[in-house]
Design an enzyme around this catalytic site. Structure first.
Site, PDB file in Angstrom:
ATOM      1  N   GLY A 144       1.852   4.679  -1.434  1.00 51.05           N
ATOM      2  CA  GLY A 144       0.560   5.336  -1.644  1.00 51.05           C
ATOM      3  C   GLY A 144      -0.396   4.539  -2.502  1.00 51.05           C
ATOM      4  N   ALA A 145      -1.449   5.222  -3.003  1.00 53.98           N
ATOM      5  CA  ALA A 145      -2.587   4.562  -3.649  1.00 53.98           C
ATOM      6  C   ALA A 145      -3.074   3.462  -2.703  1.00 53.98           C
ATOM      7  CB  ALA A 145      -2.220   4.005  -5.022  1.00 53.98           C
ATOM      8  N   HIS A 165      -4.747   0.852  -0.262  1.00 52.87           N
ATOM      9  CA  HIS A 165      -5.879  -0.078  -0.354  1.00 52.87           C
ATOM     10  C   HIS A 165      -5.952  -0.871   0.958  1.00 52.87           C
ATOM     11  CE1 HIS A 165      -2.753  -3.011  -1.102  1.00 52.87           C
ATOM     12  NE2 HIS A 165      -2.380  -2.404  -2.215  1.00 52.87           N
ATOM     13  N   GLY A 184      -4.896  -3.679   1.775  1.00 49.97           N
ATOM     14  CA  GLY A 184      -3.636  -4.316   2.178  1.00 49.97           C
ATOM     15  C   GLY A 184      -2.826  -3.370   3.049  1.00 49.97           C
ATOM     16  N   HIS A 185      -2.655  -2.130   2.562  1.00 52.74           N
ATOM     17  CA  HIS A 185      -1.940  -1.126   3.356  1.00 52.74           C
ATOM     18  C   HIS A 185      -2.673  -0.870   4.681  1.00 52.74           C
ATOM     19  CE1 HIS A 185      -0.957   0.224  -0.910  1.00 52.74           C
ATOM     20  NE2 HIS A 185       0.249   0.055  -0.413  1.00 52.74           N
ATOM     21  N   GLN A 189      13.973   2.517  -6.844  1.00 54.36           N
ATOM     22  CA  GLN A 189      13.608   1.105  -6.939  1.00 54.36           C
ATOM     23  C   GLN A 189      12.903   0.765  -8.254  1.00 54.36           C
ATOM     24  OE1 GLN A 189      11.034   1.471  -3.343  1.00 54.36           O
ATOM     25  NE2 GLN A 189       9.675   0.076  -4.427  1.00 54.36           N
TER      26      GLN A 189
HETATM   27  P1  AMP Z   1       3.663  -0.542  -1.571  1.00 50.98           P
HETATM   28  O1  AMP Z   1       2.862   0.688  -1.384  1.00 50.98           O
HETATM   29  O2  AMP Z   1       3.244  -1.379  -2.727  1.00 50.98           O
HETATM   30  O3  AMP Z   1       5.156  -0.285  -1.528  1.00 50.98           O
HETATM   31  O4  AMP Z   1       3.363  -1.449  -0.302  1.00 50.98           O
HETATM   32  C1  AMP Z   1       3.576  -0.974   1.006  1.00 50.98           C
HETATM   33  C2  AMP Z   1       3.448  -2.133   1.961  1.00 50.98           C
HETATM   34  O5  AMP Z   1       2.154  -2.702   1.851  1.00 50.98           O
HETATM   35  C3  AMP Z   1       4.466  -3.264   1.675  1.00 50.98           C
HETATM   36  O6  AMP Z   1       4.978  -3.743   2.905  1.00 50.98           O
HETATM   37  C4  AMP Z   1       3.604  -4.297   0.987  1.00 50.98           C
HETATM   38  O7  AMP Z   1       4.080  -5.615   1.140  1.00 50.98           O
HETATM   39  C5  AMP Z   1       2.274  -4.113   1.697  1.00 50.98           C
HETATM   40  N1  AMP Z   1       1.169  -4.632   0.877  1.00 50.98           N
HETATM   41  C6  AMP Z   1       0.887  -4.339  -0.410  1.00 50.98           C
HETATM   42  N2  AMP Z   1      -0.174  -5.056  -0.843  1.00 50.98           N
HETATM   43  C7  AMP Z   1      -0.546  -5.836   0.197  1.00 50.98           C
HETATM   44  C8  AMP Z   1      -1.574  -6.819   0.389  1.00 50.98           C
HETATM   45  N3  AMP Z   1      -2.430  -7.141  -0.583  1.00 50.98           N
HETATM   46  N4  AMP Z   1      -1.671  -7.414   1.594  1.00 50.98           N
HETATM   47  C9  AMP Z   1      -0.803  -7.097   2.598  1.00 50.98           C
HETATM   48  N5  AMP Z   1       0.186  -6.189   2.480  1.00 50.98           N
HETATM   49  C10 AMP Z   1       0.314  -5.574   1.307  1.00 50.98           C
END
Ligand code: AMP
Length: 272
Positions: A28-29, A31, A33-34, A58
């Site tokens: 969540g949160a 952005h 990237g997600h 984790q």
């Molecule tokens: P998280 O919510 O941090 O667990 O991330 C969920 C997914 O989004 C994971 O596969 C991360 O690698 C991917 N992710 C997070 N930040 C980025 C980013 N800046 N660019 C691409 N993928 C991202």
């Protein structure tokens, strides 16, 4: 878009789906990237499932589990706009029972992130395996930003013969180079400015390599020189199996950096 909170709801729906399912697990949160992962999933699949779950197993004791940014309402809107079909938002008690089968990540998880955060990848693999079991995706999407996580999940899928295609997605950055992360909101404006040295050092290493430099020591020194004012946790130059290397091998090298800004750890990397 349907929001689902229980395993039963999602499993019942999954049973009725006969076409391709793309799955994007997140904490969540959300952005950009997600969003890039979700868009890729939308492009490749008939049905897209996104999960939002801040997975306690984790996080190590003393890490930011309680403070981890939570933006439920904004996240729902983003998923809706991205035309997600199902948003899975379980509670901790839905995902975990009192006694659990544990997953142990292989030895390679005890370098870099695994060394700094022992047990972290055990928890990541445990939750991802659970989520794969519930969603049974055709394709699952992960960011290269979490390079070691991506590698271990790919290995888990291979080792456990899971019929899932892992799709790796490029790192999304701010226009000034900072890799997007849910944790960036912890940074003060001064820290955010300083954090630009991370991507700058990676770009500089890339430029040095483009000029023909292959000596890992020289490249590492350049990176450390650029980041000399930062609290650097590690700089690692490895092949795609995460073995340390002495010389750069193009199409088989990852440079990884973790630096700390107060309590905030920022992680970035470049794939060459
Ligand atoms: P998280 O919510 O941090 O667990 O991330 C969920 C997914 O989004 C994971 O596969 C991360 O690698 C991917 N992710 C997070 N930040 C980025 C980013 N800046 N660019 C691409 N993928 C991202």
């Amino acid at each position: 878009m349907k929001i689902l909170k229980t395993i039963e709801e999602l499993q019942n729906i999954r049973k009725t789906i006969t076409s391709n399912v793309g799955f994007v697990p997140t904490m969540g949160a959300l952005h950009d990237g997600h969003i890039s992962l979700i868009k890729q999933a939308r492009k490749d699949n008939d049905i897209v499932i996104v999960s939002i779950f801040v997975n306690p197993t984790q996080f190590l004791p003393g890490e930011d589990l309680d403070a981890y940014p939570r933006k439920e309402e904004a996240d729902k809107k983003i998923c809706e706009l991205c035309k997600v079909d199902y948003l899975f938002m379980p509670k901790i008690s839905t995902m975990y029972s009192k006694e659990e089968i544990l997953i142990k990540a292989p030895n390679k998880s005890y370098i870099l992130e695994g060394l700094s955060r022992p047990g972290h990848f055990d928890g990541v693999l445990q939750v991802v395996l659970k989520l794969f079991g519930i969603t049974q995706p055709t394709n699952a999407y992960f960011g290269k930003k979490d390079a070691q996580q991506l590698s271990l999940i790919s290995q888990m899928v291979k080792n456990l013969f899971l019929p899932i295609n892992i799709v790796s997605c490029e790192i999304v950055r701010e226009s000034d180079g900072l890799a997007l992360s849910s944790r960036n909101i912890y940074l003060s404006s001064k820290q955010r400015e300083e954090a630009l040295l991370i991507s700058r050092s990676l770009y500089s290493a890339g430029a040095l390599i483009a000029k023909g430099e292959v000596d890992v020591k020289i490249i590492k020194n350049r990176i450390l020189e650029i980041m000399r004012t930062l609290d650097v946790e590690y700089v690692a130059i490895v092949d795609r199996d995460f073995n340390e290397i002495k010389e750069i091998e193009l199409k088989n090298t990852i440079i990884l950096i973790v630096a700390k800004f107060g309590n905030t750890r920022l992680l970035d990397n470049i794939w060459l």
